[in-house]
Design a protein around this motif. Structure first.
Motif, PDB file in Angstrom:
ATOM      1  N   ARG B 219       0.831  -1.204   0.000  1.00 39.82           N
ATOM      2  CA  ARG B 219       0.000   0.000   0.000  1.00 39.82           C
ATOM      3  C   ARG B 219       0.873   1.264   0.000  1.00 39.82           C
ATOM      4  N   ILE B 220       1.954   1.220   0.779  1.00 40.58           N
ATOM      5  CA  ILE B 220       2.824   2.400   0.844  1.00 40.58           C
ATOM      6  C   ILE B 220       3.531   2.620  -0.498  1.00 40.58           C
ATOM      7  N   ARG B 221       3.902   1.497  -1.156  1.00 43.63           N
ATOM      8  CA  ARG B 221       4.529   1.652  -2.476  1.00 43.63           C
ATOM      9  C   ARG B 221       3.584   2.330  -3.455  1.00 43.63           C
ATOM     10  N   SER B 222       2.290   2.116  -3.259  1.00 39.75           N
ATOM     11  CA  SER B 222       1.323   2.721  -4.183  1.00 39.75           C
ATOM     12  C   SER B 222       1.214   4.246  -3.976  1.00 39.75           C
ATOM     13  N   TRP B 223       1.880   4.796  -2.938  1.00 40.10           N
ATOM     14  CA  TRP B 223       1.897   6.255  -2.754  1.00 40.10           C
ATOM     15  C   TRP B 223       2.727   6.935  -3.848  1.00 40.10           C
TER      16      TRP B 223
END
Ligand code: SAM
Ligand code: ZN
Lengths: 127, 252
Positions: B219-223
């Motif tokens: 999810r953080i990579r999708s930032w």
């Protein structure tokens, strides 16, 4: 809490965050205490430039401290002005707020400070 | 090993007692790898890198924040580190103030430096913080999966008188994380882009296996490209799973 903390705090109400009136919070009926710390120019030099100077000036004058210069002094100015250095050291590093409240100029909410700890939990109608 | 701050004065009936998760954070922050990361990022010889601000959310006894404050010079390579804490539990805030004081005095006795502790405030996660101010955020959250999330203490209930029921509620707040143990951590993650410094900001967050750490990292990579995330420490292998791990989220 150190007075300096006010430079990093804002109203916890979501709709206040985007308004400039929510920072800085305004101290009301505050009791101050101070401790003595050895003064280290290096510390002040690195802290001053990261502060919001106009917010700091507002806080200082609202708490009855002598007026601050219109903008943050440079390293050279501080080295040349011992009194200013001493005043800023006292204001930023030695002064704590022990009791009182912090008021948001946008929503009017007042955050109580007891024994040096401010309470930013919101009543249900403001969450 | 840097000494662990003393918390013997803390009332553990209503404040989280340092445990494996707390010590994993101490190990992480004082590891050679993370010291090197933090010193590169916040080196005082880099022009323009001003005193870093470290904020711990959920300070509990204060064992982690006091450790970072007392050992700021060893960890960051500079002593002008500002530290501050937030906890929803007023007793935890009081405990932290005391723990930091004891740890700083211990440094003085040994002729060593410590950071500059601003104080603790009672609050919900990053709610009281001004945007983009935090350089390093630390969070050991309530991470245990539970059917419900305990309600935050109401403003009126934070008075000094405390019943047994209040104490157990405060302890529940320190571990109970709701669905997947992630309800509180997810709210904190959502607020990170707003409060971290947009050049140097980073955050250390503890997760347990049931939090589905790989999903969290995805999810953080999708930032987007401006964000990185890494597992920097883990402990307690259980059936092939690391029981606890620390992730570091950072601006790239
Ligand atoms: C697992 S304990 C960690 C305590 C300490 N940092 C340690 O490592 O030992 C979690 C802490 O988070 C606090 N907490 C829980 N929900 C919170 C919230 N919404 N905002 C701020 N703090 C919270 C609890 O009161 C508790 O002190
Ligand atoms: Zn407000």
């Amino acid at each position: 809490m150190k007075l300096l903390t006010l430079n990093f705090l804002t109203c916890a109400v979501k709709s206040c965050k985007s308004t400039s009136a929510s920072f800085p919070l305004h101290p009301k009926d505050c009791e101050l205490v101070s401790d003595t710390l050895k003064s280290d120019p290096k510390l002040l030099f690195n802290i001053l430039p990261r502060l919001d100077w106009s917010a700091l000036s507002t806080t200082a004058s609202e708490l009855g401290f002598p007026g601050l210069p219109p903008s943050a002094p440079t390293k050279e100015e501080l080295e040349a002005n011992e009194k200013l250095f001493h005043d800023l050291h006292t204001l930023l590093l030695e002064t704590h707020i022990s009791e009182g409240s912090l008021v948001c100029a946008n929503c009017g909410h007042s955050y109580k400070i007891k024994e040096g700890i401010a309470n930013f939990l919101l009543p249900n109608h403001l969450v | 090993m840097l000494p662990t701050p003393s918390t013997s004065h803390v009332a553990f009936e209503r404040v989280y007692e340092p445990a494996e998760d707390s010590y994993l954070l101490l190990d992480t922050l004082s590891s050679e790898a993370e010291k090197a990361f933090l010193q590169r990022r916040f080196s005082s010889t880099l022009t323009g890198v001003l005193s870093p601000l470290v904020v711990e959310i959920g300070t509990g006894s204060g064992v982690v924040l006091s450790f970072v404050d007392a050992h700021a010079e060893t960890i960051f390579g500079r002593e002008d580190v500002l530290t501050a804490g937030i906890d929803v539990n007023r007793f935890a805030c009081e405990a932290t103030v005391q723990t930091v004081k004891v740890a700083e005095q211990e440094q003085v006795v040994q002729g060593k430096t410590s950071g500059i502790y601003l104080g603790n405030v009672v609050g919900d996660l990053a709610g009281p913080l001004r945007s983009s101010t935090v350089d390093v955020l630390i969070f050991n959250p309530p991470y245990v999966p539970t059917p419900d999330l305990p309600e935050l203490p109401a403003l009126s209930n934070t008075a000094a008188n405390s019943s047994f029921e209040d104490d157990s509620h405060l302890l529940a707040l320190s571990y109970a994380g709701g669905a997947d143990g992630m309800e509180t951590t997810n709210r904190l993650l959502d607020s990170l882009p707003g409060i971290l410094n947009s050049d140097r900001g980073c955050a250390y967050i503890l997760l347990c296996a049931q939090n589905k750490p790989e999903d969290v990292k995805q999810r953080i990579r999708s930032w987007g490209r401006k964000w990185g995330v890494e597992t920097v420490r883990s402990s307690g292998m259980k059936a092939g799973w690391e029981k606890l791990q620390i992730i570091r989220i950072f601006r790239t």
